[in-house]
Scaffold this motif. Sequence first.
Motif, short mmCIF file in Angstrom:
data_model
loop_
_atom_site.label_atom_id
_atom_site.label_comp_id
_atom_site.label_asym_id
_atom_site.label_seq_id
_atom_site.Cartn_x
_atom_site.Cartn_y
_atom_site.Cartn_z
N ILE A 288 1.72 6.50 -7.11
CA ILE A 288 0.66 7.42 -7.51
C ILE A 288 1.13 8.86 -7.36
N LYS A 289 1.76 9.17 -6.23
CA LYS A 289 2.26 10.53 -6.00
C LYS A 289 3.33 10.90 -7.02
N PHE B 100 2.35 1.58 -3.44
CA PHE B 100 1.31 1.98 -4.39
C PHE B 100 1.08 3.49 -4.33
N TRP B 101 0.91 4.03 -3.11
CA TRP B 101 0.66 5.47 -2.99
C TRP B 101 1.88 6.29 -3.37
N PHE B 102 3.06 5.76 -3.11
CA PHE B 102 4.28 6.44 -3.54
C PHE B 102 4.32 6.56 -5.06
N GLY C 66 0.82 -1.22 0.00
CA GLY C 66 0.00 0.00 0.00
C GLY C 66 0.85 1.26 0.00
N THR C 67 1.93 1.24 0.77
CA THR C 67 2.83 2.38 0.82
C THR C 67 3.49 2.59 -0.54
#
Length: 82
Positions: free
Chosen positions: A52-53, A48-50, A45-46
């Motif tokens: 995306i950012k 994935f969001w990295f 999850g971490t």
Amino acid sequence: MLIECYECKAKISDTAASCPHCGAVPLDPVHTLPVFVSDLNMKFGTMFWFMIKAAVAAVPAAVVLYTAATVIGGLITPLLRP
């Protein structure tokens, strides 16, 4: 003081960050910076969001490059026509 480069055997300053002849970095730990790995076990999850950012942060750069290419293309195109 001059020391011998371990890679190419040239005489270099002992305060040089790298050899000016071959680019080798001195093996002396005084002139090197330590590297610390802070998050080796990144959760999905971490990560994935990295990603995306990072993708969102790249959008303004793409817009600037597209705009610059369009403007430069618009200026050059009339000059190339006979």
